[in-house]
Design a protein around this motif. Structure first.
Motif, PDB file in Angstrom:
ATOM      1  N   ILE A   4       0.822  -1.019   0.102  1.00  0.00           N
ATOM      2  CA  ILE A   4      -0.012   0.101   0.035  1.00  0.00           C
ATOM      3  C   ILE A   4       0.890   1.372   0.220  1.00  0.00           C
ATOM      4  O   ILE A   4       0.503   2.454  -0.734  1.00  0.00           O
ATOM      5  N   LEU A   5       1.786   1.189   0.749  1.00  0.00           N
ATOM      6  CA  LEU A   5       2.635   2.539   0.755  1.00  0.00           C
ATOM      7  C   LEU A   5       3.999   2.509  -0.308  1.00  0.00           C
ATOM      8  O   LEU A   5       4.631   3.637  -0.466  1.00  0.00           O
ATOM      9  N   LYS A   6       3.891   1.493  -1.315  1.00  0.00           N
ATOM     10  CA  LYS A   6       5.087   1.536  -2.508  1.00  0.00           C
ATOM     11  C   LYS A   6       4.393   2.565  -3.420  1.00  0.00           C
ATOM     12  O   LYS A   6       3.354   2.762  -3.797  1.00  0.00           O
ATOM     13  N   GLN A   7       5.271   3.416  -4.032  1.00  0.00           N
ATOM     14  CA  GLN A   7       5.052   4.467  -5.010  1.00  0.00           C
ATOM     15  C   GLN A   7       5.078   3.832  -6.282  1.00  0.00           C
ATOM     16  O   GLN A   7       6.104   2.914  -6.416  1.00  0.00           O
ATOM     17  N   PRO A   8       4.562   4.238  -7.475  1.00  0.00           N
ATOM     18  CA  PRO A   8       4.482   3.674  -8.712  1.00  0.00           C
ATOM     19  C   PRO A   8       6.313   3.873  -9.112  1.00  0.00           C
ATOM     20  O   PRO A   8       6.532   2.761  -9.979  1.00  0.00           O
ATOM     21  N   GLU A   9       6.689   4.758  -8.869  1.00  0.00           N
ATOM     22  CA  GLU A   9       8.149   4.727  -9.383  1.00  0.00           C
ATOM     23  C   GLU A   9       8.963   3.666  -8.918  1.00  0.00           C
ATOM     24  O   GLU A   9       9.939   3.231  -9.586  1.00  0.00           O
ATOM     25  N   ASP A  10       8.885   3.403  -7.486  1.00  0.00           N
ATOM     26  CA  ASP A  10       9.565   2.216  -6.941  1.00  0.00           C
ATOM     27  C   ASP A  10       9.143   0.886  -7.490  1.00  0.00           C
ATOM     28  O   ASP A  10      10.149   0.120  -7.877  1.00  0.00           O
ATOM     29  N   GLU A  11       7.771   0.610  -8.152  1.00  0.00           N
ATOM     30  CA  GLU A  11       7.347  -0.512  -8.862  1.00  0.00           C
ATOM     31  C   GLU A  11       8.134  -0.757 -10.360  1.00  0.00           C
ATOM     32  O   GLU A  11       8.593  -1.543 -10.591  1.00  0.00           O
TER      33      GLU A  11
END
Length: 65
Positions: A4-11
């Motif tokens: 839930i806390l993951k940002q799209p850039e991280d993915e």
């Protein structure tokens, strides 16, 4: 990390890193996964009763946000 806390850039960075920075390989893998999931939706829709889904059937259409 909590999804839930993951940002799209991280993915995006994780997907690219998994394929050693090869953008074409990353996109190819994502498209293959999409095709797999669409087939799974087709199989589920065949097994789903009208009453269970209350008349809804998956269409495979893109959802625009």
């Amino acid at each position: 990390m909590n999804a839930i806390l993951k940002q799209p850039e991280d993915e995006i960075d994780e997907a690219l890193a998994y394929h050693q920075g090869d953008a074409r390989a990353t996109v190819a893998a994502l498209l293959a996964e999409r095709d797999f999931l669409l087939r799974e939706i087709e199989y589920a829709s065949l097994a789903m009763s009208y009453g269970f889904a209350r008349g809804w059937k998956p269409t495979g259409q893109k959802i625009v946000r």
